[in-house]
Design an enzyme around this catalytic site. Structure first.
Site, PDB file in Angstrom:
ATOM      1  N   CYS A 120       0.812  -1.229   0.000  1.00 13.09           N
ATOM      2  CA  CYS A 120       0.000   0.000   0.000  1.00 13.09           C
ATOM      3  C   CYS A 120       0.838   1.269   0.000  1.00 13.09           C
ATOM      4  CB  CYS A 120      -0.962  -0.005   1.182  1.00 13.09           C
ATOM      5  SG  CYS A 120      -2.107  -1.384   1.133  1.00 13.09           S
ATOM      6  N   HIS A 261      -3.256   7.262   2.175  1.00  9.57           N
ATOM      7  CA  HIS A 261      -3.693   5.941   1.717  1.00  9.57           C
ATOM      8  C   HIS A 261      -5.012   5.598   2.405  1.00  9.57           C
ATOM      9  CE1 HIS A 261      -4.146   1.775   1.083  1.00  9.57           C
ATOM     10  NE2 HIS A 261      -3.718   1.417   2.277  1.00  9.57           N
ATOM     11  N   ASN A 291     -10.237   0.159  -0.098  1.00  8.66           N
ATOM     12  CA  ASN A 291      -8.776   0.214  -0.017  1.00  8.66           C
ATOM     13  C   ASN A 291      -8.215  -0.394  -1.298  1.00  8.66           C
ATOM     14  OD1 ASN A 291      -6.067  -0.421   0.481  1.00  8.66           O
ATOM     15  ND2 ASN A 291      -6.405  -0.866   2.657  1.00  8.66           N
TER      16      ASN A 291
HETATM   17  O1  UT7 Z   1      -3.892  -1.014   3.563  1.00  3.95           O
HETATM   18  C1  UT7 Z   1      -2.866  -1.030   4.518  1.00  3.95           C
HETATM   19  C2  UT7 Z   1      -3.011  -2.060   5.505  1.00  3.95           C
HETATM   20  N1  UT7 Z   1      -4.337  -2.339   5.973  1.00  3.95           N
HETATM   21  C3  UT7 Z   1      -4.920  -1.652   6.965  1.00  3.95           C
HETATM   22  O2  UT7 Z   1      -4.439  -0.621   7.386  1.00  3.95           O
HETATM   23  C4  UT7 Z   1      -6.141  -2.249   7.601  1.00  3.95           C
HETATM   24  C5  UT7 Z   1      -6.004  -2.219   9.100  1.00  3.95           C
HETATM   25  N2  UT7 Z   1      -7.001  -2.977   9.836  1.00  3.95           N
HETATM   26  C6  UT7 Z   1      -8.328  -2.704   9.796  1.00  3.95           C
HETATM   27  O3  UT7 Z   1      -8.770  -1.835   9.055  1.00  3.95           O
HETATM   28  C7  UT7 Z   1      -9.234  -3.446  10.732  1.00  3.95           C
HETATM   29  O4  UT7 Z   1      -8.469  -4.186  11.645  1.00  3.95           O
HETATM   30  C8  UT7 Z   1     -10.234  -4.391  10.017  1.00  3.95           C
HETATM   31  C9  UT7 Z   1     -11.264  -3.553   9.258  1.00  3.95           C
HETATM   32  C10 UT7 Z   1      -9.501  -5.318   9.073  1.00  3.95           C
HETATM   33  C11 UT7 Z   1     -10.979  -5.230  11.035  1.00  3.95           C
HETATM   34  O5  UT7 Z   1     -11.628  -4.396  11.948  1.00  3.95           O
HETATM   35  P1  UT7 Z   1     -11.504  -4.688  13.525  1.00  3.95           P
HETATM   36  O6  UT7 Z   1     -12.337  -3.696  14.169  1.00  3.95           O
HETATM   37  O7  UT7 Z   1     -10.038  -4.687  13.831  1.00  3.95           O
HETATM   38  O8  UT7 Z   1     -12.153  -6.100  13.650  1.00  3.95           O
HETATM   39  P2  UT7 Z   1     -11.514  -7.473  14.148  1.00  3.95           P
HETATM   40  O9  UT7 Z   1     -10.639  -8.060  13.097  1.00  3.95           O
HETATM   41  O10 UT7 Z   1     -10.935  -7.308  15.525  1.00  3.95           O
HETATM   42  O11 UT7 Z   1     -12.821  -8.320  14.306  1.00  3.95           O
HETATM   43  C12 UT7 Z   1     -13.825  -7.979  15.269  1.00  3.95           C
HETATM   44  C13 UT7 Z   1     -15.001  -8.888  14.996  1.00  3.95           C
HETATM   45  C14 UT7 Z   1     -14.604 -10.351  14.863  1.00  3.95           C
HETATM   46  O12 UT7 Z   1     -15.647 -11.127  15.413  1.00  3.95           O
HETATM   47  P3  UT7 Z   1     -15.531 -11.733  16.904  1.00  3.95           P
HETATM   48  O13 UT7 Z   1     -14.299 -12.585  16.870  1.00  3.95           O
HETATM   49  O14 UT7 Z   1     -15.413 -10.549  17.797  1.00  3.95           O
HETATM   50  O15 UT7 Z   1     -16.792 -12.491  17.022  1.00  3.95           O
HETATM   51  C15 UT7 Z   1     -14.555 -10.564  13.380  1.00  3.95           C
HETATM   52  O16 UT7 Z   1     -14.804 -11.901  13.012  1.00  3.95           O
HETATM   53  O17 UT7 Z   1     -15.582  -8.505  13.728  1.00  3.95           O
HETATM   54  C16 UT7 Z   1     -15.673  -9.679  12.915  1.00  3.95           C
HETATM   55  N3  UT7 Z   1     -15.543  -9.280  11.516  1.00  3.95           N
HETATM   56  C17 UT7 Z   1     -16.598  -9.001  10.765  1.00  3.95           C
HETATM   57  N4  UT7 Z   1     -17.908  -8.998  11.036  1.00  3.95           N
HETATM   58  C18 UT7 Z   1     -18.743  -8.654  10.023  1.00  3.95           C
HETATM   59  C19 UT7 Z   1     -14.413  -9.140  10.801  1.00  3.95           C
HETATM   60  N5  UT7 Z   1     -14.730  -8.757   9.539  1.00  3.95           N
HETATM   61  C20 UT7 Z   1     -16.086  -8.675   9.507  1.00  3.95           C
HETATM   62  C21 UT7 Z   1     -17.004  -8.336   8.503  1.00  3.95           C
HETATM   63  N6  UT7 Z   1     -18.321  -8.342   8.809  1.00  3.95           N
HETATM   64  N7  UT7 Z   1     -16.620  -7.987   7.249  1.00  3.95           N
END
Ligand code: UT7
Length: 340
Positions: A120, A261, A291
């Site tokens: 990225c 980004h 993204n």
């Molecule tokens: O491009 C350069 C690099 N990338 C980034 O900078 C991205 C950085 N990271 C992020 O943007 C975020 O960490 C994400 C958007 C990827 C994830 O968001 P989060 O708030 O960190 O969620 P998480 O991974 O901690 O997941 C929280 C919950 C989980 O469920 P449980 O285990 O709490 O039951 C996930 O399974 O949200 C769930 N989850 C979803 N639920 C519905 C993860 N993705 C989804 C989804 N829809 N699409």
């Protein structure tokens, strides 16, 4: 001497963008994986992302955006360039690089052309590489393209990555110029930290874990440790932005617009808050394109200019973070150009 360390600067003189026509909305995605519009909007700020059809590869998007950037540059001068850089995580093939094909399809003859892999942060690294070619006198004009068909490397079962990533391309033309003219790039701040290389990966297909010997353990898909990446992205983009703003020395110290980004809306606002920029001065198009990795910054620049958020004379901070880990920032005063 200018900010790139040489007597002349690289000046942005053309900009072109392209997204594939099909936009996958959150509602449609929630029919394919277990997710919802409410979750995606509140956690990422994304409303839709563009997805290339099966016949479209990264080079196709790169040629379209690159051609538009050359057309945009021709309005203020020449449409010729003497080097092409394609920043991408999703090249057409592992070998050869995508850039030579793009250069040929754009009718640019036998100019030097190479790919740049910084995920990225690729476009920012590409700008720095292009500026370096110009500063060294190796090139007078460079086409820098960020292009991705990220949808090709996503696990169809992974709701987290499918919610975030989309396809697209953006490009700028750089020309040799003076450090104090609008559009001149620099200073740059770039960094990397390989100790975090396991946080964003496509594990199989390289020399460490080649096909077909990877066997049952093969994993050809993009994987990301979202939470750790989130923390690192905020920290690294903030530090890099602060360093580059210190070195730029603008009156008041802050830019008129941050074009970062588009990783996640929460990341954009966290960085803006930390460097002291109003959230309203942080450009956002992640709601429409998601993204798009290396394509993200040039796509955002195009949308910002077309929407009026960017106009000639505005002071702009660019910053990015990505796999590697890699990060960077750069400043410029926006030039009088017409994106195509
Ligand atoms: O491009 C350069 C690099 N990338 C980034 O900078 C991205 C950085 N990271 C992020 O943007 C975020 O960490 C994400 C958007 C990827 C994830 O968001 P989060 O708030 O960190 O969620 P998480 O991974 O901690 O997941 C929280 C919950 C989980 O469920 P449980 O285990 O709490 O039951 C996930 O399974 O949200 C769930 N989850 C979803 N639920 C519905 C993860 N993705 C989804 C989804 N829809 N699409």
């Amino acid at each position: 001497m200018n900010a790139t360390g040489a007597g002349r600067a690289a000046v942005v003189c053309g900009l072109g963008t392209c997204v594939p026509p099909y936009a996958l909305t959150n509602e449609e995605l929630s029919k394919l994986v277990d997710t919802s519009d409410a979750w995606i909007r509140s956690r990422t700020g994304i409303g839709q992302r563009h997805i290339a059809d099966a016949s479209t590869a990264t080079s196709d998007l790169a040629v379209e955006a690159g051609g538009r950037a050359l057309k945009s540059a021709s309005a203020t001068g020449s449409s010729a360039v003497d080097a092409v850089i394609v920043a991408t995580t999703t090249p057409d093939h592992p070998c050869p690089a995508t850039a030579p094909l793009v250069a040929t399809r754009l009718g640019l003859g036998t100019v030097p052309a190479f790919d740049l892999a910084a995920v990225c942060t690729g476009f920012l690294y590409g700008l720095a590489a292009g500026a370096g070619l110009i500063a060294a006198g190796t090139a007078e004009r460079v086409l820098v393209i960020g292009a991705e068909t990220f949808s090709r490397i996503l696990d169809p079962e992974d709701r987290s990555s499918r919610a975030i990533f989309g396809d697209g391309a953006g490009a700028v033309v750089l020309r040799a110029g003076e450090p104090d003219e609008p559009g001149a790039l620099g200073p740059f701040d770039l960094g990397s930290d390989g100790s975090g290389s396991d946080l964003i990966t496509v594990r199989t297909g390289g020399s460490r874990d080649p096909y077909p010997t990877a066997g049952d353990a093969a994993d050809p898909y993009f994987r990301m440790n979202g939470k750790a990446v989130f923390r690192n992205a905020v920290e690294r983009m903030t530090e890099s932005s602060r360093r580059v703003l210190d070195r730029t020395g603008w009156t008041g110290g802050l830019p008129d617009l941050v074009v970062a980004h588009q990783a996640n809306l929460r990341i954009l606002y966290a960085v803006a808050d930390r460097i002291g920029v109003d959230r309203a001065d942080c450009f956002v198009n992640i709601d429409r394109v998601g993204n798009t990795a290396a394509a993200s910054i040039p796509l955002a620049l195009g949308d910002a200019d077309r929407s009026g958020a960017l106009s000639a004379g505005r002071r702009v901070l660019l910053t990015a973070f990505g796999g590697g880990l890699t990060w960077g920032a750069c400043t410029l005063t926006w030039p009088d150009i017409r994106p195509a």
